[in-house]
Design an enzyme around this catalytic site. Structure first.
Site, mmCIF file in Angstrom:
data_model
loop_
_atom_site.group_PDB
_atom_site.id
_atom_site.type_symbol
_atom_site.label_atom_id
_atom_site.label_comp_id
_atom_site.label_asym_id
_atom_site.label_seq_id
_atom_site.Cartn_x
_atom_site.Cartn_y
_atom_site.Cartn_z
ATOM 1 N N GLU A 22 -25.905 5.164 -5.136
ATOM 2 C CA GLU A 22 -24.548 4.812 -5.583
ATOM 3 C C GLU A 22 -23.579 5.964 -5.348
ATOM 4 O OE1 GLU A 22 -22.444 2.796 -6.616
ATOM 5 O OE2 GLU A 22 -23.360 1.043 -7.561
ATOM 6 N N ASN A 153 -17.512 -2.424 -12.090
ATOM 7 C CA ASN A 153 -17.729 -2.043 -10.698
ATOM 8 C C ASN A 153 -16.434 -2.137 -9.898
ATOM 9 O OD1 ASN A 153 -20.168 -1.097 -9.454
ATOM 10 N ND2 ASN A 153 -21.209 -2.938 -10.185
ATOM 11 N N ASP A 209 -19.999 -5.425 -5.871
ATOM 12 C CA ASP A 209 -20.450 -4.177 -6.459
ATOM 13 C C ASP A 209 -19.370 -3.114 -6.192
ATOM 14 O OD1 ASP A 209 -22.084 -1.767 -7.083
ATOM 15 O OD2 ASP A 209 -23.741 -3.181 -7.143
#
Length: 302
Positions: A22, A153, A209
Site C-alpha cells: 500500500e 480509501n 481502493d
C-alpha cells in the site's frame, strides 16, 4: 490469465510479494519509491535505477506515508502518527491514535496541498459503518468526520484544489467533497462514481481502493478484486482501463524523474491459493510508463 489480458508495457518493479502492499510514495530528492506492507509491518524503499532495496520493521501496522520537508517520512501506524527517519531507522511518535486500536486502524492517507496529513480508518469488524477520517495538522489531530463508511480509501485532491476525492471500498462508491485548502474544511459529499456490488456477477469489476490524480486532473482508481485500474476525467468520464496481472491492486503513485512511471501496489501473500495461482504476481510492485505525468507529492508541515 493470458498475456492478452495484461496492459502492454507493464513491468515488475519489485518481485517479492507483499502481504498487503500500500501507499506508494515517490521521494524525488532520493529518486526512489517508498511503500508499506501493512500486514507485514514493514516500510520498503526501492531505487529503480540501481534496483537497491531496503526495508524497515514498523512497531505496528503502517498504512500511509507522506513526505516531510527534511526528507523524512510521516507515517500512519495502527497506534498513531510517527515521524520515520530512513537514515537512522527510528520512529518518533507525533500523536496517538484517536480511536480504539482493538477494532480499528489507520488505512489510506495523503498529504494535502497545504501540508495536512489526512488519513481514514478501517473498522475491522466490518459489521457497521464506524470508520472515521482524521487530519494531522502541525502535530495535532482533529476529526474530519466519523461514521458513514467502513473502509476509508481513495484519498486524492483535484489539481485546482477545489475537491477532495474519497472512496468507501465496501460500499463500491467514490465521492468528492468541496474542499478549502486554506482552512481544510469540507462541504457535503457529491457522488462521483458508483460500481456494481454483486461479486457473483460475471462482469463484476472490483471495488475502489487507493487512488491518485495526474497533472491533467484525471482521477486514477485501483479496483480491488477487479484486476484493473480506471482513469476518470474530473467530470467522471471513463478515459482508460488498465488490465493488471494482479486481482487486488491497492494504490498507485507517479514516479521517476518525469513522474511518468506509474507504480502499483497490490495484495498478495495471503490471498486465496486459487487466486494466487491465477495471478502469480499478486503482491508484487508493478510499474507502467504513462503519457500523462503525475504531480509532485506535497510535504507535511510540522
Amino acid at each position: 490469465m493470458s498475456a492478452a489480458d495484461i496492459e502492454p508495457g507493464l513491468q515488475v518493479a519489485f518481485a517479492t510479494p507483499m502481504t498487503v502492499g500500500e501507499s506508494p510514495l515517490w521521494h524525488a530528492a532520493e529518486n526512489c519509491l517508498y511503500w508499506v506492507d501493512i500486514d507485514g509491518f514493514a516500510i520498503h524503499r526501492l531505487h529503480p535505477d540501481s534496483g537497491a532495496h531496503s526495508s524497515w520493521t514498523a512497531p505496528t501496522e503502517p498504512s500511509a506515508l507522506g513526505l516531510c520537508l527534511d526528507g523524512a517520512l510521516v507515517v500512519a501506524l495502527r497506534d498513531g502518527f510517527a515521524r520515520f527517519n530512513p537514515v537512522s531507522g527510528v520512529f518518533t511518535p507525533i500523536a496517538v491514535a484517536p480511536y480504539d486500536t482493538a477494532t480499528a486502524r489507520f488505512n489510506d492517507g495523503r498529504v494535502d496541498p497545504a501540508g495536512r496529513f489526512w488519513v481514514g480508518t478501517l473498522y475491522e469488524p466490518k459489521d457497521a459503518q464506524k470508520a472515521a477520517m482524521y487530519v494531522l495538522e502541525r502535530g495535532a489531530v482533529r476529526t474530519a468526520w466519523d461514521g458513514g463508511m467502513t473502509t476509508s480509501n481513495g484519498l486524492a485532491f483535484s489539481t485546482d484544489q477545489r475537491w477532495m476525492y474519497h472512496a468507501d471500498t465496501p460500499s463500491h462508491r467514490i465521492d468528492r467533497y468541496p474542499y478549502d485548502p486554506a482552512t481544510g474544511e469540507l462541504g457535503a459529499a457529491v457522488p462521483f462514481q458508483r460500481f456494481a456490488s454483486d461479486k457473483s456477477a460475471a462482469d463484476y469489476g472490483g471495488r475502489p481502493d487507493g487512488a491518485a490524480v495526474d497533472s491533467e486532473g484525471a482521477y486514477w482508481s485501483a479496483m480491488f478484486e477487479g484486476a484493473r485500474l480506471l482513469r476518470f476525467s474530473s467530470e467522471g468520464e471513463l478515459l482508460r482501463e488498465v488490465k493488471l496481472p494482479v486481482r487486488c491492486p491497492t494504490m498507485m503513485a507517479f514516479g521517476g524523474a518525469d513522474l511518468r512511471t506509474l507504480y502499483i501496489t497490490s495484495a498478495g501473500a495471503r490471498r486465496p491459493a486459487a487466486e494466487r495461482a491465477r495471478y502469480p504476481l499478486s503482491g508484487c510492485l508493478l510499474a507502467l510508463r504513462v503519457e500523462v505525468p503525475g504531480l509532485p507529492a506535497p510535504a507535511y508541515l510540522p
